[in-house]
Design an enzyme around this catalytic site. Structure first.
Site, PDB file in Angstrom:
ATOM      1  N   MET A  29       0.855  -1.192   0.000  1.00 31.12           N
ATOM      2  CA  MET A  29       0.000   0.000   0.000  1.00 31.12           C
ATOM      3  C   MET A  29       0.892   1.245   0.000  1.00 31.12           C
ATOM      4  SD  MET A  29      -3.465  -0.959   1.978  1.00 31.12           S
ATOM      5  CE  MET A  29      -2.948  -0.579   3.611  1.00 31.12           C
ATOM      6  N   GLY A  30       2.152   1.069  -0.408  1.00 31.56           N
ATOM      7  CA  GLY A  30       3.062   2.210  -0.514  1.00 31.56           C
ATOM      8  C   GLY A  30       3.657   2.609   0.817  1.00 31.56           C
ATOM      9  N   HIS A  36       9.435  -3.398   3.450  1.00 35.30           N
ATOM     10  CA  HIS A  36       9.041  -3.656   2.054  1.00 35.30           C
ATOM     11  C   HIS A  36      10.270  -3.949   1.193  1.00 35.30           C
ATOM     12  CE1 HIS A  36       5.700  -0.827   3.339  1.00 35.30           C
ATOM     13  NE2 HIS A  36       5.008  -1.861   2.900  1.00 35.30           N
ATOM     14  N   GLN A  60     -10.351  -2.488   2.176  1.00 38.10           N
ATOM     15  CA  GLN A  60      -9.860  -3.221   3.345  1.00 38.10           C
ATOM     16  C   GLN A  60      -9.813  -2.334   4.594  1.00 38.10           C
ATOM     17  OE1 GLN A  60      -5.891  -4.125   1.464  1.00 38.10           O
ATOM     18  NE2 GLN A  60      -5.134  -3.830   3.537  1.00 38.10           N
ATOM     19  N   LYS A 155       5.188 -10.052   9.137  1.00 34.91           N
ATOM     20  CA  LYS A 155       4.672  -9.056  10.091  1.00 34.91           C
ATOM     21  C   LYS A 155       3.137  -9.157  10.142  1.00 34.91           C
ATOM     22  CE  LYS A 155       4.232  -4.847  12.024  1.00 34.91           C
ATOM     23  NZ  LYS A 155       3.211  -4.227  11.215  1.00 34.91           N
ATOM     24  N   VAL A 182      11.130  -7.356   9.548  1.00 40.21           N
ATOM     25  CA  VAL A 182      12.326  -6.504   9.685  1.00 40.21           C
ATOM     26  C   VAL A 182      12.091  -5.573  10.879  1.00 40.21           C
ATOM     27  CG1 VAL A 182      13.810  -4.814   8.548  1.00 40.21           C
ATOM     28  CG2 VAL A 182      12.736  -6.618   7.200  1.00 40.21           C
TER      29      VAL A 182
HETATM   30  O1  PAF Z   1      -0.173  -5.835   3.521  1.00 40.33           O
HETATM   31  C1  PAF Z   1      -0.592  -4.891   2.823  1.00 40.33           C
HETATM   32  O2  PAF Z   1       0.061  -3.871   2.669  1.00 40.33           O
HETATM   33  C2  PAF Z   1      -1.957  -5.007   2.164  1.00 40.33           C
HETATM   34  O3  PAF Z   1      -2.861  -5.663   2.994  1.00 40.33           O
HETATM   35  C3  PAF Z   1      -1.909  -5.675   0.785  1.00 40.33           C
HETATM   36  C4  PAF Z   1      -1.448  -7.123   0.870  1.00 40.33           C
HETATM   37  C5  PAF Z   1      -0.973  -4.895  -0.115  1.00 40.33           C
HETATM   38  C6  PAF Z   1      -3.292  -5.663   0.156  1.00 40.33           C
HETATM   39  O4  PAF Z   1      -3.779  -4.384  -0.010  1.00 40.33           O
END
Ligand code: PAF
Length: 285
Positions: A29-30, A36, A60, A155, A182
């Site tokens: 989600m950036g 990440h 979500q 996580k 991490v």
């Molecule tokens: O873990 C996340 O950042 C989000 O739940 C995902 C898997 C990108 C889905 O939107």
């Protein structure tokens, strides 16, 4: 590198597949951080081409959650991906993914609903509908990118377990690659939400990893009774901590555990300075 439409991504992936190249997907989600980047690094090492999706998935988020406040840093994220060797950053708009209408109205109606037994606990208990949104968007991303491998962080262990179940149950042709948590040197698990913590809250937030490490230490010393292990945690809590849950589950099927063993994962969620933080640890590691 930066693509906003499904059609552009499909076209590029089609070419790669024709050339026999393997494709990895890192859904995000950036607001990318070192957590990440560890997923992205693993993906770049394993796959010929890597797609990172950057999409703050509205379906979500539950009512009252931080959808509008969620950090959006696409320019910086794209640069980080470029430096890491990513081929495509896929950053669709909500309407590209779900159509123009309001969510859960006539434009978008088909959801992937994970099994109740997997979602009626841990984060799913307070975030009703959250995992429907996650499974739906991840399924859509799998259909758009058609990756050979998809990378998810431990996580969000409940999310990882639910996605593995979805992939198995729906015969989705992708291999899920779990990636370890991490942490900052202090022990704090990296999260995009850490940005909301003040300096003092950050110190108080160490309570999550302290509780988990202490439980593991007690387990290694031979304590396996869950109630006794839980008791050890409460001594760490003070008025800065609003504990949402501390649960012991079988890490494969999220069955509740009464006596801990090596396959037990301990999950914690706690609010610190109003910020909801989660963490977990596997006792057998
Ligand atoms: O873990 C996340 O950042 C989000 O739940 C995902 C898997 C990108 C889905 O939107």
């Amino acid at each position: 590198m930066l693509k906003h439409t499904i059609a552009e991504v499909r076209e590029l992936v089609k070419q790669w597949k024709k050339e026999g190249l393997t494709v990895g997907l890192v859904p995000t989600m950036g607001a990318l951080h070192a957590g990440h980047l560890s997923l992205i690094k693993k993906a770049v090492e394993k796959c010929d081409r890597v797609v990172v999706s950057v999409f703050v998935n509205p379906i979500q988020f539950c009512p009252g959650e931080d959808l509008d406040k969620y950090p959006r840093t696409l320019e910086a994220d794209t640069k980080l991906c470029e430096d890491a060797g990513v081929s495509i950053v896929f950053a669709p708009s909500p309407s590209e993914m779900y159509g123009e209408g309001q969510m859960r109205t006539n434009d978008f109606l088909t959801y992937v609903i994970p099994p109740f037994f997997y979602v009626n606990k841990l984060c799913g208990k307070s975030r009703v509908g959250h995992f429907d949104g996650v499974c739906t968007v991840v399924n859509k991303l799998f259909n758009i990118v058609q990756p050979d491998y998809a990378f998810f962080g431990e996580k969000d262990a409940q999310q990882l377990i639910i996605i593995k179940k979805m992939v198995k149950d729906l015969n989705i042709p992708v291999e899920i690659i779990p990636c370890p948590i991490v942490r900052e040197e202090s022990g704090l698990a990296l999260s995009s939400r850490n940005k909301y913590l003040s300096e003092n809250d950050k110190k108080e937030a160490l309570v999550l990893s302290k509780i988990l490490n202490n439980i593991k230490l007690c387990y290694k010393k031979g304590i396996t009774d869950i109630e006794s292990l839980k008791e050890t945690a409460y001594t760490f809590l003070n008025e800065h901590h609003d504990l949402e849950y501390l649960e012991f589950m079988n890490q494969t099927n999220l069955d509740e555990v009464k006596i801990a063993d090596d396959n037990t994962r301990v999950f914690i969620a706690c609010r610190v300075g109003g910020v909801r933080l989660i963490d977990n640890i596997l006792l057998g590691e």
